[in-house]
Design a protein around this motif. Structure first.
Motif, PDB file in Angstrom:
ATOM      1  N   TYR A 474       0.917  -1.355   0.086  1.00 27.20           N
ATOM      2  CA  TYR A 474      -0.175   0.018   0.052  1.00 27.20           C
ATOM      3  C   TYR A 474       0.834   1.389  -0.143  1.00 27.20           C
ATOM      4  O   TYR A 474       0.397   2.382   0.205  1.00 27.20           O
ATOM      5  CB  TYR A 474      -1.193  -0.123   1.017  1.00 27.20           C
ATOM      6  N   GLY A 569       3.330  10.260  -4.289  1.00 25.97           N
ATOM      7  CA  GLY A 569       2.577   8.806  -4.233  1.00 25.97           C
ATOM      8  C   GLY A 569       2.554   8.306  -5.601  1.00 25.97           C
ATOM      9  O   GLY A 569       2.186   7.112  -5.801  1.00 25.97           O
ATOM     10  N   SER A 570       3.407   8.739  -6.644  1.00 27.23           N
ATOM     11  CA  SER A 570       3.345   8.160  -7.909  1.00 27.23           C
ATOM     12  C   SER A 570       4.876   8.258  -8.724  1.00 27.23           C
ATOM     13  O   SER A 570       5.511   8.977  -8.147  1.00 27.23           O
ATOM     14  CB  SER A 570       2.744   8.972  -9.034  1.00 27.23           C
ATOM     15  N   PRO A 579       2.878  11.856 -14.103  1.00 34.14           N
ATOM     16  CA  PRO A 579       2.681  10.720 -13.562  1.00 34.14           C
ATOM     17  C   PRO A 579       2.336   9.525 -14.217  1.00 34.14           C
ATOM     18  O   PRO A 579       1.383   9.462 -15.214  1.00 34.14           O
ATOM     19  CB  PRO A 579       1.333  10.976 -12.502  1.00 34.14           C
ATOM     20  N   LYS A 582       0.485   4.967 -10.072  1.00 37.42           N
ATOM     21  CA  LYS A 582       0.628   5.003  -8.521  1.00 37.42           C
ATOM     22  C   LYS A 582       1.822   4.094  -8.127  1.00 37.42           C
ATOM     23  O   LYS A 582       1.983   2.905  -8.385  1.00 37.42           O
ATOM     24  CB  LYS A 582      -0.618   4.713  -8.272  1.00 37.42           C
ATOM     25  N   LEU A 583       2.318   4.496  -6.927  1.00 35.67           N
ATOM     26  CA  LEU A 583       3.212   3.900  -6.333  1.00 35.67           C
ATOM     27  C   LEU A 583       2.808   2.513  -5.814  1.00 35.67           C
ATOM     28  O   LEU A 583       3.186   1.655  -6.009  1.00 35.67           O
ATOM     29  CB  LEU A 583       3.906   4.736  -5.390  1.00 35.67           C
ATOM     30  N   ASP A 584       1.561   2.678  -4.863  1.00 38.97           N
ATOM     31  CA  ASP A 584       0.970   1.432  -4.532  1.00 38.97           C
ATOM     32  C   ASP A 584       0.839   0.432  -5.469  1.00 38.97           C
ATOM     33  O   ASP A 584       0.930  -0.776  -5.243  1.00 38.97           O
ATOM     34  CB  ASP A 584      -0.116   1.734  -3.743  1.00 38.97           C
ATOM     35  N   ARG A 585       0.555   0.972  -6.731  1.00 38.10           N
ATOM     36  CA  ARG A 585      -0.080  -0.080  -7.556  1.00 38.10           C
ATOM     37  C   ARG A 585       1.190  -0.688  -8.065  1.00 38.10           C
ATOM     38  O   ARG A 585       1.208  -2.080  -8.494  1.00 38.10           O
ATOM     39  CB  ARG A 585      -0.849   0.810  -8.801  1.00 38.10           C
TER      40      ARG A 585
END
Lengths: 773, 288
Positions: A474, A569-570, A579, A582-585
């Motif tokens: 996450y 966050g990316s 971008p 997304k980093l979590d993805r």
């Protein structure tokens, strides 16, 4: 490869130098934080310590039978139960004593169901003492006629330190002016709002878990083990939130092994917690000393030499206090260009309370002397002190006689900034001219400066830190670090650095640093080192994680890693901020691919400093820093009260990381320094503390805080994280001599034995007037 | 440690003093002196702990004829903010202003400060200047009996007063000062908040046509009890207030102030401060 590009480009925004809140602030402000003092474990007993209450005595007999019989009492321990369990810096202490060497010597301990039962049990212990003549000052203690406190230490001599550089006789001969004074810095104590507390629990395999307030969890194991006769590996150190440390938790103190001995005896967790009075009597002090200092200079203001002959009141045991000459001998002359140095320090065992380490570590005492002698010499020369300081101020690239390499030195800029901001030179001359004219209230201005290590201090073979960093599915980051948080704000700094490097929100960072079984090694919180050392460690670990993430992104997005960045966050294109994912993805895709990949990195950072070695002379810190304080005061010449109107500080901070934390550290340091200068004083009479309460031991409180004007000078330290240097200690170090110099400017009175209490000031002014000077 | 056997919260003075007649009662109001003293072992609770905070008629500040009556339960904060006190006895409000900290002022009662009988009690000094009396109640022959004692005669020694163990201090009463009354209070200490007086000096009297009359001078922390400085009073009484009179008054302080060395200050410093404050307060009177 799937790409969802919906958001607008994400601009590069740096957090370095911004104002970031301490993550624990909301819980602390609302009372939600559970400090160690609040902790309760199932089946926990309360331990209480019986203090001797006399400074020097033989224990003739001790009867614990009534205490043992009291219902609810589970264990009563005495010196016999701790015989041979020697610990401490030179192994001269034991958890429970068979002979009394100072007022707070722990002679017995009780574990009971409740605090009340434990206290009742203490009152049932009958001890018969035979009082012995004591030693209450180092000057008396070193005489052959003084009582010998320990068998193996003739003339009560404890640690000794010496440093010589250059030809003293020639330098003295070449001097036109010499300042020659004796300074007597006093005993003060840390006054942590959370009193000393430890909870110990043994499992049935003989492994100890200890919840404690330590600020050096890893070496702590090594120091605690001999006090229990176990190996360091069998100790797990837990660090719940603490109410202050300031250096006081940089050693093992008897209550900690006592908690463990009681736990081992009872088989239950035992909590020892001090009352405020216990805390005043039994916690460490700042080292008291007698400093005979001489400084010479030529008529043109060039410094020629400095000597310091230091006598330290060791107290009854040797903790870190008597080791402060390690820093004193650097700061005695590492500060301005002093070509010839002769430093010696001797610690003498006495029956007084013993000193530990305390923010400023020796340099508070040294600078009280050096900064006043600069002022004294300037007056002898009839030279503006600013010009005198600037003439001798060191510059980048210089190496001090003690081998401190001043890579980035902005002392001159600090001096000029503070002096300009306060109109120092004009005011000092004007106030001096007013000094002897009639009038009850006199204004004064005083300048003081000092140097301190600002990139750790390699007192051990290593001054490094281990860091483990993971980024989960996450995009939440956990930093497992050896860096302890004792209120100084490393938590906010770590969050800020992770956020800066990985582009995640500050609140998405979690720090784990409270369990020695989990977090990797660190020397501890001391020497103004944590932002420097742990900041570098965190940055290196975060950059490793980033490299791994961008490499994976390159594979998935087909764009070269060196063109990508982590922001907001990316993953973005570095140049335009577009971008890409997304980093979590991305992290989930890394995890759930054919060859799964988790982001878990380790790092060990070791600063490029040199170990001190036996003589303590080396380039022991990766950075050094200077600070200049100017105090502006109003003196009531009748009552002797000093009102500090304003403090202006100019400090080389390398680079501002968290501006809010830096301001808070500076304010807190100044508050400690003001208390030292003006009001704090452990009043010892024949080894007995007469003011063990906040009623009679006067801390500086909020209403007395003066206006503060802080100038942070950025020297951009090459080795520091983003250029930062350590900052914590200097604000405490320079304040007292700045006020002492201002007092002289206002009244012509100089006080060599702090604090500058109203009574002392009033008396000095009165006596000066009586003598007609 | 003495165990508290009974806790009671009387609603009337009668109920309270009746219980006190049986003995073994510790009266508790703000507890700002009592709690730390018990905590440090300096004194102990007795079998009955009596919370007197809820007794009716023992609080509040009111005019009664030509007198001002302050209920013993009145907090220092209430005194500090009271408009009547500000008007008729600003010296009392001034002392309340310099009393400990906000937290302590909110809890501490004026009666407690007097009964604690510390030579440093900051409410005592201005009440001595106002020539106040305390009202003491006890249970006698099946009824509440009261007597009045002048503050100047109330204190015997540190922590000792003429109040009997079965008596409750219910109120402080003083005559409304005359229109030409002036009074000032000065205390010292190395910091403004949470300070216990190193010394305090309060001076009041009637100033008309430059002459000082009905002079009352009180000093704190210079003797075992708070005291009226009779020698200083004599040096001032009926004299025109000028530099010579002030000099004589300052010189007279050494006859009244007999301080000791203790953890807070030396005798020398206390004597010195008494002189400084006496001069300062008198100059203040002169200036106004």
């Amino acid at each position: 490869m799937e790409q969802k590009v919906t958001a607008a480009s994400i601009e590069k925004k740096s957090l370095i130098g911004q104002r970031v809140k301490k993550p624990d602030a909301p819980d602390k402000a609302t009372g939600k934080t559970r400090y160690i003092n609040d902790m309760v474990l199932p089946q926990m007993l309360i331990g209480k310590v019986l203090f001797a209450g006399r400074p020097h005595a033989k224990i003739v007999s001790m009867d614990i039978s009534a205490a043992e019989r009291l219902p609810g009492v589970y264990a009563v321990l005495t010196g016999k139960d701790a015989a041979g369990l020697k610990f401490g810096f030179v192994r001269d202490n034991v958890p429970l004593k068979e002979k009394v060497l100072c007022e707070h010597d722990e002679v017995a301990a009780v574990a009971a169901e409740t605090e009340e039962i434990a206290l009742n049990a203490l009152s049932l212990i009958k001890v018969e003492y035979e009082d012995l003549p004591g030693v209450f000052s180092p000057e008396v203690g070193r005489e052959a006629s003084a009582p010998q406190l320990r068998d193996n230490f003739p003339d009560n001599k404890s640690l000794r330190f010496e440093f010589k550089h250059g030809d003293l006789a020639a330098a003295e001969a070449a001097s036109d002016f010499i300042a020659d004074d004796v300074f007597r810095p006093h005993h003060v104590t840390h006054c942590c709002m959370g009193t000393s507390c430890a909870i110990a629990d043994f499992d049935n395999n003989g492994k100890l878990t200890i919840w404690t307030q330590t600020q050096y969890p890893y070496n702590y194991k090594m120091d605690l083990a001999p006090a229990l006769g176990i190996t360091p590996g069998d100790i797990r150190v837990m660090q719940p939130p603490v109410g202050g440390a300031f250096g006081s938790k940089l050693d093992v103190y008897p209550y900690e092994p006592i908690a463990a001995l009681l736990a081992r005896k009872t088989g239950r967790p035992v909590k020892v917690i001090y009352s405020r009075e216990d805390e005043f009597r039994a916690s460490p002090t700042r080292q008291a000393a007698i400093i005979h200092m001489r400084t010479g200079c030529k008529r043109d203001g060039t410094l020629t030499f400095r000597t310091a002959d230091v006598l330290l009141d060791n107290g009854a045991y040797t903790s870190w206090g008597p080791t402060i000459p390690v820093i004193m001998m650097r700061t005695t002359s590492g500060h301005y260009r002093v070509p010839v140095v002769d430093f010696k320090a001797q610690a003498i065992y006495t029956n007084n309370p013993y000193a530990g380490s305390f923010r400023g570590y020796g340099n508070v005492q040294t600078t009280y002397a050096t900064a006043q002698q600069m002022d004294i010499l300037a007056d002898k020369l009839d030279m503006d002190p600013l010009a005198f300081h600037l003439k001798n101020a060191q510059k980048s690239g210089e190496i001090t006689p003690q081998k401190s390499f001043l890579r980035e030195c902005v002392l001159a800029e600090c001096l000029e900034t503070a002096a300009q901001a306060t109109d120092y030179s004009r005011k000092r001359a004007a106030y001096a001219a007013e000094r002897d004219k009639p009038g009850r209230y006199k204004k004064g201005i005083g300048l003081a400066s000092s140097i301190h290590n600002a990139g750790g201090a390699k007192i051990h073979k290593s001054d490094g830190i281990g860091t483990i960093l993971k980024v989960d599915d996450y995009a939440r980051v956990t930093v497992i670090t050896g860096a302890s948080e004792i209120g100084q704000g490393i938590d906010a700094v770590i969050n800020l650095i992770v956020s800066e490097e990985l582009g995640v929100p500050l609140e998405h960072v979690t720090i784990v640093n409270n369990d020695s079984d989990i977090a990797p090694w660190d020397v501890g919180v001391h020497a103004s080192r944590t932002t420097f050392i742990a900041g570098n460690g965190t940055r290196q670990a975060a950059r490793k994680a980033k490299a791994q993430i961008l490499k994976a992104a390159e594979k998935m997005l087909g764009e070269p890693a060196d063109t990508l960045e982590l922001r907001g966050g990316s993953v973005v294109r570095d140049r335009c901020g577009t971008p890409l994912i997304k980093l979590d993805r991305l992290l989930r895709q890394m995890h759930f691919q054919a060859v799964p990949e988790l982001v878990m990195v380790t790092d060990y950072y070791e600063p490029n400093s040199e170990p001190e070695g036996a003589d303590h002379i080396s380039d022991h810190s990766a950075a050094y820093s200077h600070a200049v304080h100017i105090a502006e005061i109003t003196v009531d010449t009748l009552t002797g009260e000093i009102k500090v109107d304003k403090i202006t500080s100019a400090q080389d901070v390398g680079r501002v990381i968290n501006r809010m934390g830096l301001e808070a550290q500076t304010e807190g340091g100044i508050a400690i320094g003001l208390g030292y200068a003006l009001s704090e004083n452990m009043q010892l009479e024949q080894g007995i503390l007469r003011n063990p309460s906040f009623r009679d031991y006067k801390l500086v409180t909020a209403p007395e805080m003066p206006e503060l004007e802080m100038h942070f000078i950025e020297s951009n330290c090459a080795e520091g994280p983003y250029g930062a240097k350590g900052v914590s200690e200097l604000p405490t170090i320079v304040i007292a001599p700045a006020i002492a110099n201002a007092l002289f400017n206002a009244t012509g009175v100089r006080i060599f034995n702090p604090p500058l209490s109203p009574e002392k000031v009033a008396r000095a002014i009165y006596e000066k007037q009586q003598s007609g000077k | 440690m003495q165990d508290i056997k009974t806790y009671m919260t009387p609603c009337s003075v009668g109920e309270a003093v009746k219980a006190m007649a049986a003995g073994g009662v510790t009266a508790f109001c703000g507890g700002t002196d009592l709690s730390p003293q018990v905590e440090s072992g300096a004194r102990q609770y007795t079998a009955t702990l009596m919370n007197i905070r809820r007794i009716e008629g023992m609080g509040g500040i009111a005019e009664q004829g030509d007198s001002i009556r302050i209920g013993a339960l009145t907090t220092v904060t209430e005194i500090r903010r009271d408009p009547l006190i500000a008007k008729v006895a600003p010296i009392l409000a001034e002392a309340a202003e310099h009393f400990a900290s906000d937290q302590i002022r909110n809890a501490a009662s004026v009666g407690g400060n007097i009964c604690n009988a510390s030579p440093a009690g900051d409410m005592i000094n201005p009440l001595l200047v106002l020539d106040a009396e305390v009202e003491l109640a006890r249970w006698q022959d099946g009824a509440v009996a009261t007597r009045r004692v002048a503050m100047a005669d109330f204190f015997l020694a540190p922590r000792k007063t003429v109040k009997r163990d079965d008596e409750l201090l219910t109120a402080i009463v003083f005559k409304r000062p005359a229109a030409d009354f002036v009074g000032y209070f000065r205390k010292s200490g190395p910091r403004p908040a949470l300070e216990i007086s190193t010394v305090s000096v309060g001076i009041g009297g009637r100033m008309s046509n430059g002459v000082f009359r009905d002079v009352r001078v009180a000093m704190g922390s210079v003797a075992p009890t708070p005291l009226r400085a009779r020698n200083v009073e004599a040096a001032l009484e009926g004299k025109p207030l000028n530099a010579d009179t002030i000099r004589a008054a300052v010189a007279a302080t050494s006859a009244d102030a007999k301080p000791i060395d203790d953890v807070r200050a030396s005798a020398w410093y206390r004597e010195h401060l008494v002189k400084v404050f006496t001069e300062e307060v008198l100059n203040h009177v002169l200036g106004n």
